[in-house]
Motif scaffolding. Sequence first.
Motif, PDB file in Angstrom:
ATOM      1  N   SER A 261      11.399  -1.943   2.578  1.00  0.00           N
ATOM      2  CA  SER A 261      10.381  -1.685   1.631  1.00  0.00           C
ATOM      3  C   SER A 261      10.372  -2.645   0.387  1.00  0.00           C
ATOM      4  O   SER A 261       9.417  -3.033  -0.373  1.00  0.00           O
ATOM      5  CB  SER A 261      10.218  -0.354   1.146  1.00  0.00           C
ATOM      6  OG  SER A 261      10.253   0.348   1.986  1.00  0.00           O
ATOM      7  N   THR A 297      -0.642   7.241  -5.680  1.00  0.00           N
ATOM      8  CA  THR A 297      -1.733   6.405  -5.903  1.00  0.00           C
ATOM      9  C   THR A 297      -1.671   5.848  -7.224  1.00  0.00           C
ATOM     10  O   THR A 297      -1.954   4.746  -7.582  1.00  0.00           O
ATOM     11  CB  THR A 297      -2.945   6.945  -5.526  1.00  0.00           C
ATOM     12  OG1 THR A 297      -3.009   8.260  -6.096  1.00  0.00           O
ATOM     13  CG2 THR A 297      -3.037   7.181  -4.061  1.00  0.00           C
ATOM     14  N   ALA A 303      -1.372   2.304  -2.077  1.00  0.00           N
ATOM     15  CA  ALA A 303      -2.904   2.059  -1.547  1.00  0.00           C
ATOM     16  C   ALA A 303      -3.390   3.292  -1.120  1.00  0.00           C
ATOM     17  O   ALA A 303      -2.624   4.026  -0.308  1.00  0.00           O
ATOM     18  CB  ALA A 303      -3.114   0.968  -0.504  1.00  0.00           C
ATOM     19  N   VAL A 306      -3.317   4.401   2.720  1.00  0.00           N
ATOM     20  CA  VAL A 306      -2.141   4.484   3.363  1.00  0.00           C
ATOM     21  C   VAL A 306      -1.493   5.877   2.835  1.00  0.00           C
ATOM     22  O   VAL A 306      -1.022   6.555   3.554  1.00  0.00           O
ATOM     23  CB  VAL A 306      -1.129   3.394   2.844  1.00  0.00           C
ATOM     24  CG1 VAL A 306       0.319   3.527   3.326  1.00  0.00           C
ATOM     25  CG2 VAL A 306      -1.550   2.099   3.422  1.00  0.00           C
ATOM     26  N   HIS A 415       2.688   0.730   3.233  1.00  0.00           N
ATOM     27  CA  HIS A 415       2.017   0.090   2.139  1.00  0.00           C
ATOM     28  C   HIS A 415       2.557  -1.446   2.438  1.00  0.00           C
ATOM     29  O   HIS A 415       1.681  -2.350   2.668  1.00  0.00           O
ATOM     30  CB  HIS A 415       2.422   0.520   0.633  1.00  0.00           C
ATOM     31  CG  HIS A 415       1.613  -0.491  -0.220  1.00  0.00           C
ATOM     32  ND1 HIS A 415       0.334  -0.115  -0.893  1.00  0.00           N
ATOM     33  CD2 HIS A 415       1.859  -1.559  -0.969  1.00  0.00           C
ATOM     34  CE1 HIS A 415      -0.115  -1.163  -1.818  1.00  0.00           C
ATOM     35  NE2 HIS A 415       1.029  -1.905  -1.692  1.00  0.00           N
ATOM     36  N   ARG A 416       3.624  -1.804   2.181  1.00  0.00           N
ATOM     37  CA  ARG A 416       4.359  -3.008   2.430  1.00  0.00           C
ATOM     38  C   ARG A 416       3.854  -3.744   3.663  1.00  0.00           C
ATOM     39  O   ARG A 416       3.618  -4.821   3.659  1.00  0.00           O
ATOM     40  CB  ARG A 416       5.819  -3.098   2.279  1.00  0.00           C
ATOM     41  CG  ARG A 416       6.332  -4.522   2.161  1.00  0.00           C
ATOM     42  CD  ARG A 416       7.685  -4.501   1.730  1.00  0.00           C
ATOM     43  NE  ARG A 416       8.216  -6.128   1.399  1.00  0.00           N
ATOM     44  CZ  ARG A 416       8.794  -6.626   2.635  1.00  0.00           C
ATOM     45  NH1 ARG A 416       8.741  -6.190   3.921  1.00  0.00           N
ATOM     46  NH2 ARG A 416       8.888  -7.937   2.305  1.00  0.00           N
ATOM     47  N   SER A 418       1.120  -2.805   5.355  1.00  0.00           N
ATOM     48  CA  SER A 418      -0.181  -3.037   5.726  1.00  0.00           C
ATOM     49  C   SER A 418      -0.477  -4.290   4.776  1.00  0.00           C
ATOM     50  O   SER A 418      -1.498  -4.921   5.133  1.00  0.00           O
ATOM     51  CB  SER A 418      -0.929  -1.875   5.144  1.00  0.00           C
ATOM     52  OG  SER A 418      -0.375  -0.806   6.039  1.00  0.00           O
ATOM     53  N   TYR A 419       0.051  -4.512   3.507  1.00  0.00           N
ATOM     54  CA  TYR A 419      -0.606  -5.121   2.490  1.00  0.00           C
ATOM     55  C   TYR A 419       0.273  -6.642   2.132  1.00  0.00           C
ATOM     56  O   TYR A 419       0.051  -7.348   1.407  1.00  0.00           O
ATOM     57  CB  TYR A 419      -0.727  -4.467   1.168  1.00  0.00           C
ATOM     58  CG  TYR A 419      -1.964  -3.491   1.556  1.00  0.00           C
ATOM     59  CD1 TYR A 419      -3.282  -3.757   1.390  1.00  0.00           C
ATOM     60  CD2 TYR A 419      -1.521  -2.273   1.770  1.00  0.00           C
ATOM     61  CE1 TYR A 419      -4.043  -2.995   1.241  1.00  0.00           C
ATOM     62  CE2 TYR A 419      -2.700  -1.247   1.812  1.00  0.00           C
ATOM     63  CZ  TYR A 419      -3.897  -1.779   1.667  1.00  0.00           C
ATOM     64  OH  TYR A 419      -4.900  -0.668   1.878  1.00  0.00           O
ATOM     65  N   GLY A 420       1.296  -6.473   2.782  1.00  0.00           N
ATOM     66  CA  GLY A 420       2.494  -7.506   2.640  1.00  0.00           C
ATOM     67  C   GLY A 420       3.158  -7.871   1.583  1.00  0.00           C
ATOM     68  O   GLY A 420       3.770  -8.865   1.122  1.00  0.00           O
ATOM     69  N   ASN A 421       3.190  -6.628   0.519  1.00  0.00           N
ATOM     70  CA  ASN A 421       3.811  -6.673  -0.718  1.00  0.00           C
ATOM     71  C   ASN A 421       4.143  -5.172  -1.149  1.00  0.00           C
ATOM     72  O   ASN A 421       3.502  -4.474  -0.797  1.00  0.00           O
ATOM     73  CB  ASN A 421       2.966  -7.434  -1.832  1.00  0.00           C
ATOM     74  CG  ASN A 421       1.819  -6.565  -2.111  1.00  0.00           C
ATOM     75  OD1 ASN A 421       0.744  -6.738  -1.278  1.00  0.00           O
ATOM     76  ND2 ASN A 421       1.617  -5.662  -3.185  1.00  0.00           N
ATOM     77  N   PRO A 423       4.480  -2.028  -3.339  1.00  0.00           N
ATOM     78  CA  PRO A 423       3.728  -1.157  -4.259  1.00  0.00           C
ATOM     79  C   PRO A 423       3.859  -1.806  -5.688  1.00  0.00           C
ATOM     80  O   PRO A 423       4.802  -2.453  -6.007  1.00  0.00           O
ATOM     81  CB  PRO A 423       3.793  -0.017  -4.245  1.00  0.00           C
ATOM     82  CG  PRO A 423       4.667   0.413  -2.976  1.00  0.00           C
ATOM     83  CD  PRO A 423       5.212  -1.053  -2.868  1.00  0.00           C
ATOM     84  N   ASP A 424       2.435  -1.844  -6.490  1.00  0.00           N
ATOM     85  CA  ASP A 424       2.584  -2.419  -7.585  1.00  0.00           C
ATOM     86  C   ASP A 424       3.325  -1.647  -8.783  1.00  0.00           C
ATOM     87  O   ASP A 424       3.221  -0.552  -8.994  1.00  0.00           O
ATOM     88  CB  ASP A 424       0.818  -2.386  -8.330  1.00  0.00           C
ATOM     89  CG  ASP A 424       0.730  -2.983  -9.629  1.00  0.00           C
ATOM     90  OD1 ASP A 424       1.793  -3.663 -10.077  1.00  0.00           O
ATOM     91  OD2 ASP A 424      -0.193  -3.142 -10.018  1.00  0.00           O
TER      92      ASP A 424
END
Length: 428
Positions: A261, A297, A303, A306, A415-416, A418-421, A423-424
């Motif tokens: 992750s 979230t 996200a 997710v 999350h990583r 699916s979104y390539g990065n 979590p914020d």
Amino acid sequence: MRLNEFGRLSLRLLAGFVVGAGLGLLVRAFPFPHEWLTLVARWAGEVFLRGIFMLILPLIIPTLLLSLQRLAETGAIGRIGLHTLLTVVALTTIAATIGLVLTNLIAPASLLSVSARAALTERFGQVVPPSRSLTHELFLNIIPKNPFYEIANAFTSNQQGGLLAVVLFTIAFGIALIHLPSETTRSFYHLLEVIYEATLWLLRMILKWLGPLGVGGLIFQAVEGLGWEIFPLLSAYAATVALGLLLHGVGVYSLFLWLFSKVSPLALLRGSMPALVVAFSSASSNATLPTTLEVATRRLGIAAPVAQFILTLGATVNQNGTALYEGVTLLFLMQVFGVPLSGGEQLLLIGLAVLIAIGAAGVPGGSLPLLAGVLPAFGVPAGAIALIYGIDRFLDMLRTTVNVYGDIVIATYIHRLSYGNPPDASKR
């Protein structure tokens, strides 16, 4: 059952444990006529256990069928569903394996004297060897000729396939159901949901009204027979479970987060703390779910699609802490009753722990009926589950915390993916 009700239930069960243990020590220390007290304790414990055993089959069958349905639904989202399923199974298997390895190494039942083991055998019944080998003829043992016969005789001493055969038939039937059109099975799954919810309601009522007296009666009988020896035994068992949960929750999850992750394990643990506090206090993944979603979230930056999918599914099927606890408990009780297990049988035990964890209800005490149902397959009396019932509530709080944190860990990974990065991190 609301969160404050979970807290009250914990106190009621703890009070039953303390009173039962205190009375047990009292009758051992002072020789006064206590036959009536022993009779009341035995009656209270037996009524409580019968109430739990009554719910084993109506809990197992709907739970497995509904779990298979939920897992099948992950196929609708392709890659995410496949990765979620593989991750859940892998982490749950690792957790169960850690539990068995630690129990073999620590051997908490070694603290039990020969006389104490004899007293437990007299209290709960003789060990009954399975009528057929669990290893050499495993598949023949658990493939039922008549599943209804196996259901009717799952808890008798003359075992054939017993509960294992019921589980196998249920899984096969569930696989068949998920291949039928949804319009054909919709009403059947609705019926299963009704049975499942009704069974959980009965379980909550039994724990609420019979639990304190039952736990008190059970621990009274154990302390009356074993005296102070029961406390080091249960302490060693609880310490084994706690150590395993610590190793899995801190070690395995941290390594997973670091490798897959790219998230700081410490930062994620700190950000997850509100959900973990609720999980510990409620001992229920389902009751913690709203808080877990909010934390994932808004606090962790996962996200929403997710988080909603992974955490909702995870509250039912991702029970890593439960799998570890079950592995320790099953092997511990077999050690207590002197049941030897080969390497192949221990692998079977890991599989059973994973299966029970996936099927266990996300409510306090939801896995204990399933555990009690498995014990006779290994020759251990089902009533032996009473030995650990008194301290299960505290261990339930610990394993639920690991379960919920595991859901968050998997959601972070998905999350990583699916979104390539990651979590914020700014939202933590």
